[in-house]
Design a protein around this motif. Structure first.
Motif, mmCIF file in Angstrom:
data_model
loop_
_atom_site.group_PDB
_atom_site.id
_atom_site.type_symbol
_atom_site.label_atom_id
_atom_site.label_comp_id
_atom_site.label_asym_id
_atom_site.label_seq_id
_atom_site.Cartn_x
_atom_site.Cartn_y
_atom_site.Cartn_z
ATOM 1 N N ARG A 112 0.833 -1.208 0.000
ATOM 2 C CA ARG A 112 0.000 0.000 0.000
ATOM 3 C C ARG A 112 0.865 1.255 0.000
ATOM 4 N N MET A 113 2.030 1.201 0.623
ATOM 5 C CA MET A 113 2.905 2.368 0.744
ATOM 6 C C MET A 113 3.831 2.562 -0.467
ATOM 7 N N LEU A 114 3.900 1.593 -1.363
ATOM 8 C CA LEU A 114 4.770 1.725 -2.534
ATOM 9 C C LEU A 114 4.342 2.907 -3.401
ATOM 10 N N PRO A 115 5.312 3.647 -3.905
ATOM 11 C CA PRO A 115 4.986 4.778 -4.785
ATOM 12 C C PRO A 115 4.712 4.302 -6.216
ATOM 13 N N LEU A 116 3.591 3.616 -6.373
ATOM 14 C CA LEU A 116 3.190 3.100 -7.680
ATOM 15 C C LEU A 116 1.818 3.634 -8.045
ATOM 16 N N PRO A 117 1.485 3.638 -9.330
ATOM 17 C CA PRO A 117 0.115 3.987 -9.714
ATOM 18 C C PRO A 117 -0.880 3.004 -9.085
ATOM 19 N N GLU A 118 -2.107 3.425 -8.942
ATOM 20 C CA GLU A 118 -3.109 2.643 -8.212
ATOM 21 C C GLU A 118 -3.395 1.272 -8.839
ATOM 22 N N LYS A 119 -3.443 1.174 -10.171
ATOM 23 C CA LYS A 119 -3.764 -0.123 -10.801
ATOM 24 C C LYS A 119 -2.737 -1.210 -10.488
ATOM 25 N N PRO A 120 -1.425 -0.970 -10.698
ATOM 26 C CA PRO A 120 -0.448 -2.014 -10.353
ATOM 27 C C PRO A 120 -0.448 -2.332 -8.851
ATOM 28 N N LYS A 121 -0.638 -1.303 -8.051
ATOM 29 C CA LYS A 121 -0.662 -1.508 -6.602
ATOM 30 C C LYS A 121 -1.859 -2.391 -6.222
ATOM 31 N N HIS A 122 -3.027 -2.108 -6.812
ATOM 32 C CA HIS A 122 -4.229 -2.900 -6.533
ATOM 33 C C HIS A 122 -4.021 -4.348 -6.976
ATOM 34 N N TRP A 123 -3.413 -4.535 -8.163
ATOM 35 C CA TRP A 123 -3.151 -5.881 -8.660
ATOM 36 C C TRP A 123 -2.223 -6.642 -7.702
ATOM 37 N N ALA A 124 -1.156 -5.990 -7.266
ATOM 38 C CA ALA A 124 -0.193 -6.644 -6.368
ATOM 39 C C ALA A 124 -0.847 -7.007 -5.038
ATOM 40 N N ARG A 125 -1.640 -6.079 -4.485
ATOM 41 C CA ARG A 125 -2.301 -6.358 -3.209
ATOM 42 C C ARG A 125 -3.309 -7.492 -3.349
ATOM 43 N N SER A 126 -4.016 -7.542 -4.477
ATOM 44 C CA SER A 126 -4.979 -8.625 -4.716
ATOM 45 C C SER A 126 -4.254 -9.965 -4.826
ATOM 46 N N ALA A 127 -3.123 -9.980 -5.529
ATOM 47 C CA ALA A 127 -2.349 -11.211 -5.686
ATOM 48 C C ALA A 127 -1.842 -11.708 -4.336
ATOM 49 N N VAL A 128 -1.380 -10.787 -3.496
ATOM 50 C CA VAL A 128 -0.872 -11.157 -2.167
ATOM 51 C C VAL A 128 -2.000 -11.704 -1.297
ATOM 52 N N ARG A 129 -3.168 -11.064 -1.355
ATOM 53 C CA ARG A 129 -4.325 -11.558 -0.584
ATOM 54 C C ARG A 129 -4.747 -12.945 -1.066
ATOM 55 N N THR A 130 -4.795 -13.134 -2.396
ATOM 56 C CA THR A 130 -5.185 -14.430 -2.966
ATOM 57 C C THR A 130 -4.212 -15.524 -2.538
ATOM 58 N N ALA A 131 -2.935 -15.186 -2.448
ATOM 59 C CA ALA A 131 -1.913 -16.158 -2.036
ATOM 60 C C ALA A 131 -1.894 -16.375 -0.524
ATOM 61 N N GLY A 132 -2.694 -15.608 0.208
ATOM 62 C CA GLY A 132 -2.737 -15.755 1.662
ATOM 63 C C GLY A 132 -1.537 -15.162 2.377
ATOM 64 N N LEU A 133 -0.890 -14.176 1.754
ATOM 65 C CA LEU A 133 0.334 -13.598 2.320
ATOM 66 C C LEU A 133 0.144 -12.187 2.872
ATOM 67 N N SER A 134 -1.080 -11.705 2.947
ATOM 68 C CA SER A 134 -1.321 -10.325 3.398
ATOM 69 C C SER A 134 -0.720 -10.032 4.764
ATOM 70 N N SER A 135 -0.792 -10.999 5.666
ATOM 71 C CA SER A 135 -0.314 -10.738 7.024
ATOM 72 C C SER A 135 1.145 -11.136 7.233
ATOM 73 N N PHE A 136 1.789 -11.705 6.216
ATOM 74 C CA PHE A 136 3.224 -12.009 6.312
ATOM 75 C C PHE A 136 3.972 -10.705 6.565
ATOM 76 N N SER A 137 4.847 -10.688 7.552
ATOM 77 C CA SER A 137 5.529 -9.456 7.959
ATOM 78 C C SER A 137 7.037 -9.543 7.742
ATOM 79 N N PRO A 138 7.515 -9.179 6.560
ATOM 80 C CA PRO A 138 8.963 -9.194 6.334
ATOM 81 C C PRO A 138 9.648 -8.060 7.097
#
Length: 74
Positions: A34-60
């Motif tokens: 969410r904090m990445l300085p990217l346009p909204e579409k790529p950011k939304h795609w990346a966040r959706s992919a991470v949620r689908t993979a079940g990695l949203s709460s992974f904390s690197p």
């Protein structure tokens, strides 16, 4: 700031610096994306992919450029 200038500023303010250095952050992957300085579409795609993979709460642990210092008075 860097470690040296942070220490110098604290010493000039009357503190004795015990340690100073980089601070690593640990936040959920969804937050980092969410904090990445990217346009909204790529950011939304990346966040959706991470949620689908079940990695949203992974904390690197990432060094994001923050500094920390531990100091005592005088």
């Amino acid at each position: 700031f860097n470690e040296e200038t942070l220490s110098r500023a604290l010493e000039r303010a009357g503190f004795r610096v015990l340690t100073a250095g980089p601070l690593k952050n640990s936040y959920p992957l969804d937050y980092w994306l969410r904090m990445l300085p990217l346009p909204e579409k790529p950011k939304h795609w990346a966040r959706s992919a991470v949620r689908t993979a079940g990695l949203s709460s992974f904390s690197p642990v990432i060094s994001a450029g923050n500094l920390m210092a531990i100091a005592t008075p005088g």
